[in-house]
Scaffold this active site. Structure first.
Site, mmCIF file in Angstrom:
data_model
loop_
_atom_site.group_PDB
_atom_site.id
_atom_site.type_symbol
_atom_site.label_atom_id
_atom_site.label_comp_id
_atom_site.label_asym_id
_atom_site.label_seq_id
_atom_site.Cartn_x
_atom_site.Cartn_y
_atom_site.Cartn_z
ATOM 1 N N ASN A 253 0.801 -1.215 0.000
ATOM 2 C CA ASN A 253 0.000 0.000 0.000
ATOM 3 C C ASN A 253 0.841 1.275 0.000
ATOM 4 O O ASN A 253 0.360 2.344 -0.353
ATOM 5 C CB ASN A 253 -0.951 0.003 1.193
ATOM 6 C CG ASN A 253 -2.356 -0.410 0.787
ATOM 7 O OD1 ASN A 253 -3.029 0.296 0.061
ATOM 8 N ND2 ASN A 253 -2.763 -1.579 1.228
ATOM 9 N N ASN A 277 -8.302 -8.842 1.380
ATOM 10 C CA ASN A 277 -9.076 -7.684 0.926
ATOM 11 C C ASN A 277 -10.415 -8.062 0.288
ATOM 12 O O ASN A 277 -10.753 -9.241 0.187
ATOM 13 C CB ASN A 277 -8.242 -6.840 -0.034
ATOM 14 C CG ASN A 277 -7.879 -7.612 -1.299
ATOM 15 O OD1 ASN A 277 -8.581 -8.535 -1.700
ATOM 16 N ND2 ASN A 277 -6.780 -7.253 -1.917
ATOM 17 N N CYS A 338 -7.531 -0.616 8.494
ATOM 18 C CA CYS A 338 -7.086 -1.456 7.374
ATOM 19 C C CYS A 338 -6.550 -0.465 6.359
ATOM 20 O O CYS A 338 -5.642 0.295 6.688
ATOM 21 C CB CYS A 338 -8.225 -2.308 6.838
ATOM 22 S SG CYS A 338 -9.799 -1.463 6.636
ATOM 23 N N ASP A 340 -8.766 1.753 4.063
ATOM 24 C CA ASP A 340 -9.621 2.917 4.178
ATOM 25 C C ASP A 340 -10.413 2.936 5.481
ATOM 26 O O ASP A 340 -11.017 3.943 5.828
ATOM 27 C CB ASP A 340 -10.583 2.978 2.987
ATOM 28 C CG ASP A 340 -9.836 3.324 1.710
ATOM 29 O OD1 ASP A 340 -9.030 4.274 1.744
ATOM 30 O OD2 ASP A 340 -10.047 2.641 0.692
ATOM 31 N N TRP A 342 -13.112 1.112 6.212
ATOM 32 C CA TRP A 342 -14.572 0.977 6.128
ATOM 33 C C TRP A 342 -15.022 -0.450 5.825
ATOM 34 O O TRP A 342 -16.207 -0.705 5.724
ATOM 35 C CB TRP A 342 -15.169 1.973 5.146
ATOM 36 C CG TRP A 342 -14.517 2.019 3.770
ATOM 37 C CD1 TRP A 342 -14.100 0.962 3.038
ATOM 38 C CD2 TRP A 342 -14.250 3.188 2.985
ATOM 39 N NE1 TRP A 342 -13.581 1.378 1.850
ATOM 40 C CE2 TRP A 342 -13.671 2.743 1.780
ATOM 41 C CE3 TRP A 342 -14.455 4.551 3.182
ATOM 42 C CZ2 TRP A 342 -13.271 3.630 0.772
ATOM 43 C CZ3 TRP A 342 -14.069 5.422 2.172
ATOM 44 C CH2 TRP A 342 -13.477 4.965 0.991
ATOM 45 N N ARG A 344 -12.785 -4.065 6.544
ATOM 46 C CA ARG A 344 -12.267 -4.934 7.600
ATOM 47 C C ARG A 344 -12.322 -4.265 8.960
ATOM 48 O O ARG A 344 -12.588 -4.903 9.971
ATOM 49 C CB ARG A 344 -10.821 -5.335 7.270
ATOM 50 C CG ARG A 344 -10.739 -6.317 6.133
ATOM 51 C CD ARG A 344 -9.331 -6.463 5.623
ATOM 52 N NE ARG A 344 -8.974 -5.410 4.666
ATOM 53 C CZ ARG A 344 -7.967 -5.479 3.816
ATOM 54 N NH1 ARG A 344 -7.193 -6.551 3.813
ATOM 55 N NH2 ARG A 344 -7.709 -4.499 2.980
#
Lengths: 575, 499
Positions: A253, A277, A338, A340, A342, A344
């Site tokens: 990331n 993911n 995680c 973002d 929203w 996990r």
């Protein structure tokens, strides 16, 4: 049900290619809400009642010239673990009408139409939109206090457009600090409080990943902010940061500007929870569908199930939440993120809160949990489910919320007396996750909901539920506040949720209500009856001989005013 | 079947181990005395033994005294007993006790010298064991360490355990010692305590069979006492039920055609008149065809609609006893792996590969097919198995359990086990391998049956009077040689030895 359904088209002989009972002739009715099919042959009573919202894809199969019986028709892929096939006569473009109708009303947003929730006129005794009020929930948790304060900095969704407008942050930080932190957190999703432990004051804080990037940027404000969170709890020596992702993904990331907290966060420790993911989860559920629909893969059932990895993902999510809950209950504040924050993150915080706080295990509390951790904190329901959108291959779609409900179901299986609601509630939630009959799961965030006047123009799913609570109550429920539930997240104990994933298969025996539950309800009713009788007897007794009653009144009668569940505690323990 | 066992690993396995590392201090021993049953004597014992609780760390280990008696291996931990008794506490055994019959394998290890030896009876041990591992038939694996114990006495205890868990003779099983002291043949002969005035019939007398015939409305069948004193077969009960059209003389005449003289046995009657019968394979292929024909005709005559019989050859459609044993061994291995994470990742496919559940399914499926024949097609069914003492026991009892709610009561279930297993001559002694003499005959058919029952209770949670706990106790009782029910190969053997 008093919903109004505008009639659009009726009456055409059609063949439903039922994978279980073969080709069935019948009539189909399509409204702007549902597809309704009824077999014309009374001997094979087959009825389909499918909300158009569950449809993810409609395809024409066969052409005007294709041969073979029933080779011309429609193929409908659904979001709820089934497919539907209809065959029609080849003459005269017979399927065109139905196809157009389905395509238009299953995907209204792609046709400039409103979602059905905006047309629905149903009225309920209770208004479900009142279930969750952020301030009330914070007060229930004992907030604000001298360590945590409320902030309206996001009132117009300017700090973060995917967050709710009321946030709880460390008392010591200033509004200016929050703005600086927002600049260093993906999409401005700064660390904010989700839950505080009443006794030890340890907190669950959620956010998105820090914008570390390839160059390994540091942000002193973010570092200081995390330290403020840590300091707000006396017993937290190190703030534990749970990064839900696998380590490698977190590293990867960095290439897109994200990353994770490094050693510069001196008073923190970072733990990766190895949860995959949204794309991996989508593929996993797709594989699961392949082995259960239409036919259950019998010969190598267990290894087929294993190869879908669905239960393994469930296990990782659950064991991640267990770690969060365990840390917090031992007096250590945690931060969960995680990428973002929203998907996990929502799974982990809400499951940990379900383990820690018995309030969320009540029927209303569970609604609050979903409203708070999922809906208000911007789980992208619109993108993940694709309400009314024809783009079935959208890479943003993923069954993250389904996975969460599955985890909840696993917990109810392991703690059959700990939840006030029953399996029927979980099934109903998932049904209306797709149906578009209610506004509850529409849009990606509060900002969008406000813009579209969602709460004034649509009905909440909780209106339906709370107007008929009896349907959703678990008779075995024994309230025990303060008890932390730690499910066993081992493959030995996880089960496939057959009543959901394989519910379309008539060969899988599913009981709407288990006989044990039925019997238990009868016993409860009987007990109620006897208690009433006892009360009556004592009343008539006391009028005749006051003295005697006074000395022999059993405790139970004095508590008749209390809730039934309290009275039945004794009866329940042996189970 | 496995879910009834206490599950050792908890969610804590997913958490990093706690930092505190307490040293286990050894305190001067308080007298650590086990509880003994009448007739039980201590053979050998050793102090300062460490019982390992977790494979990962020695943190939760217990210190205490290890004792071998003529009945059990007992470990008495030091310190105050735990405040709460474990939920599945045992009436006859303590939490740390293992009956000798329950031992599957006794393994001694010497860590420092890298040695390992599986011990049998009367053996020598050339090294001083540092560790003793007991593999139990009830799926426990128990480890004791001797790091602080006297090496010689540790060795002696290991040898004693190995020796006494391999009795040379059936008489040496503790049950005989105990039986003589506690129970007298006579008033308690019918086994279990009366429950609401009803005793479990044990089918050792004509009246028990008569009652069963009446209960099921089997008017075409009668009790026959031709096998009194085991005159025609060693493995059949003394009283059997045969078609009314067969005379005692017929039965006697037909008997030699079947393996061990086992003439076909009536098991149960459906309300519609169809009967469930079990039958052994031929002893004499020459006369077999003729005899079979006569018997089939007699069974047909006993059917109110004179329906032809259906033969179900179980040897052809089910796994054999060796297959079942090896599946069980594999399943047991997976279930007892320690640390359990090793089996976690491929848990489902490992369980599948063991084939145990596949066999459970096969037995249930075949039984359901037979149910369909009896119930749906209204024909009598004959279960055929070479010896009629293994697969037939499982299938006949499953079929009856599926069709007759009476057997789903606690008493009914016990009478079913008595009728289709104990009296029908299931070789409990050989299949349980109590004497550990012949491994090739060992096979967990009764466990398989209990697993099938458990699956049914799971699918029909309100249909059974008894609980999962009851099934677990029943399973455990196979390994406690205090009860004669699961000790013998036949009712004849039982009668002879208990005289």
């Amino acid at each position: 049900m008093c919903e109004t359904v505008t009639r659009l088209e009726t009456d055409q002989e059609i063949i439903y290619m039922c994978p279980f009972s073969g080709a069935v002739k019948g009539k189909v009715l399509i409204t702007n809400y549902r597809l309704y099919f009824k077999s014309s042959d009374a001997e094979v009573p087959v009825v389909l009642d499918v909300p158009l919202g569950v449809i993810s894809r409609v395809e024409k199969m066969g052409g005007a010239s294709s041969r073979g019986e029933n080779s011309y028709g429609l193929d409908i892929t659904c979001k709820d673990m089934r497919n539907l096939r209809f065959a029609l006569k080849q003459e005269g473009h017979s399927r065109r009408g139905i196809f157009d109708m389905l395509f238009r009303y299953a995907f209204p947003l792609s046709h400039g139409l409103a979602l059905f929730a905006y047309l629905n006129q149903e009225k309920f005794a209770e208004n479900g939109w009142n279930v969750y009020k952020a301030m009330e929930e914070f007060r229930r948790q004992g907030l604000p206090n001298n360590k945590w304060r409320m902030t309206f900095i996001n009132k117009r969704y300017e700090l973060c457009d995917t967050y709710p407008n009321l946030l709880a942050v460390p008392f010591k930080c200033t509004e200016d600090d929050l703005r600086k932190v927002a600049a260093f957190r993906s999409r401005g999703r700064i660390p904010v409080l989700s839950w505080i432990h009443r006794e030890n004051q340890a907190v669950i804080v959620r956010c998105s990943q820090p914008l570390v990037g390839m160059s390994g940027k540091r942000n002193k404000d973010d570092e200081r902010y995390l330290d403020l969170i840590r300091e707000a709890n006396d017993t937290t020596k190190k703030l534990t940061i749970y990064d839900a992702r696998p380590n490698v993904n977190a590293v990867a990331n960095k290439a897109t500007g994200g990353g994770y907290e490094g050693d510069e966060y001196v008073n923190a420790e970072l733990v990766f929870l190895d949860i995959q993911n949204i794309h991996v989860m989508r593929e996993s559920l797709k594989k699961l569908k392949d082995i259960v629909y239409p036919n259950v893969e019998e010969s190598h059932w267990l290894s087929s199930l294993e190869s879908t990895h669905w239960l393994e993902h469930i296990k990782l999510v659950l064991s991640g939440a267990i770690q969060v809950a365990d840390k917090v209950s031992s007096g250590n504040s945690v931060l969960v993120h995680c990428s973002d924050g929203w998907d996990r993150t929502a799974q982990l915080t809400s499951l940990a809160m379900l383990m820690l706080d018995s309030h969320y295990r009540t029927l209303r509390g569970f609604q609050v949990l979903i409203e708070k951790e999922w809906i208000s904190f911007g789980h992208k329901f619109a993108s993940r489910i694709g309400h009314g959108d024809k783009n079935h291959a959208d890479q943003d779609r993923s069954p993250i919320f389904v996975q969460f409900i599955d985890c909840v179901w696993q917990m109810t299986k392991q703690f059959p007396t700990a939840f006030e609601f029953n399996e029927h509630l979980l099934l109903s939630i998932l049904d209306h996750l797709y149906s578009c009959r209610f506004g509850t799961f529409l849009y990606n965030c509060e900002n969008a909901r406000d813009q579209h006047d969602l709460r004034s123009k649509t009905t909440s799913l909780w209106s339906l539920v709370n107007s008929k609570m009896d349907l959703y109550l678990n008779p075995f429920y024994t309230p025990e506040s303060g008890q932390v539930l730690y499910p066993v997240a081992s493959m030995r104990h996880l089960e496939l949720w057959v009543n959901y994933y394989i519910r379309w298969n008539p060969r899988i025996r599913h009981q709407q209500q288990s006989p044990v539950e039925q019997r238990y309800k009868e016993l409860l009713a009987l007990r109620e009856e006897y208690l009433k009788k006892l009360e009556q007897l004592q009343l008539s007794d006391s009028s005749s001989s006051y003295q005697l009653t006074n000395s022999t009144t059993p405790n139970t009668t004095s508590s008749t005013a209390s809730t039934p569940s309290q009275q039945y505690t004794h009866l329940q323990t042996p189970l | 079947m496995f879910s009834g066992k206490p599950i050792k690993p908890t969610f804590k396995c997913y958490l990093p181990p706690a930092q505190t590392d307490r040293k286990n201090s050894i305190q001067p021993p308080i007298r650590l005395e086990p509880e003994f049953l009448p007739g039980e004597i201590v053979v050998n014992d050793v102090n300062f033994v460490r019982k390992c609780i977790s494979a990962e760390s020695s943190q939760g280990d217990l210190w205490g005294r290890l004792i071998c008696t003529n009945f059990k291996v007992s470990f008495i931990p030091q310190g105050p007993p735990p405040k709460q008794k474990s939920q599945l506490s045992h009436l006859l055994l303590g939490q740390h006790d293992i009956s000798l019959t329950c031992l599957e394998q006794v393994v001694t290890v010497n860590d420092t010298r890298g040695k390992r030896k599986v011990l049998g009876s009367n053996q020598k041990l050339k090294f001083n064991p540092t560790e003793l591992i007991l593999y139990c038939k009830d799926l426990r694996v128990i480890r004791f360490c001797f790091d602080e114990a006297g090496p010689e006495s540790a060795k002696k205890v290991c040898l004693a355990i190995a020796h006494y868990s391999h009795p040379a003779d059936l008489h040496l099983l503790f049950g005989f010692e105990y039986q003589g002291l506690r129970y007298h043949k006579g008033d308690l002969v019918n086994g279990s305590t009366p429950r609401g005035g009803i005793q479990t019939p044990v089918f050792d007398r004509p009246s028990d069979w008569d009652r069963e015939i009446k209960r099921t409305g089997a008017s075409g069948w009668r009790v026959c006492s031709i096998n009194e004193k085991y005159a025609i077969s060693d493995s059949l009960p003394e009283y059997i039920v045969v078609p009314v059209s067969l005379t005692d003389q017929d039965v006697k005449q037909h008997s030699p055609s079947f393996s061990d003289g086992r003439v076909p046995l009536w098991c149960w009657n459906h309300r519609n008149g169809s009967a469930l019968v079990r039958m052994a394979g031929p002893a004499d292929p020459l006369t077999q065809k003729k005899t079979e024909q006569k018997i089939f005709t007699a069974i047909t005559k006993s059917h109110p609609q004179r329906r032809e019989v259906t033969l179900s050859d179980l040897d052809k459609s089910l796994p054999n006893i060796q297959d079942i044993q090896s599946a069980f061994v594999k399943a047991r291995q997976i279930c007892t792996l320690d640390p359990f994470e090793e089996s976690e990742e491929r848990w489902l496919s490992s369980i599948e590969n063991s084939r145990w559940l596949e066999y459970v399914r096969t037995f249930l499926k075949l039984s359901a097919e037979i149910v369909y024949n009896l119930d749906g097609k209204n024909v009598s069914v004959i279960l055929l198995e070479e010896e009629d003492r293994d697969l037939n026991c499982v299938v006949s009892s499953l079929v009856q359990l599926m069709l007759d709610p009476h057997y789903r009561s606690l008493n009914g279930f016990q009478s079913l086990v008595q009728k289709e297993w104990v009296m029908a001559g299931h070789r409990f002694l050989d299949r349980c391998n109590h004497l550990k003499k012949n491994d090739s005959k060992e096979s967990p058919l009764f466990t398989l049956f209990l697993d099938c029952v458990w699956q049914m209770t799971n699918q029909y949670p309100a249909a059974f009077e008894f609980t999962e706990f009851y099934l677990t106790v029943l399973s455990d009782s196979m390994w406690i040689p205090l009860f004669s029910t699961f000790l013998f190969n036949s009712s004849k053997q039982c009668a002879q030895l208990l005289q």
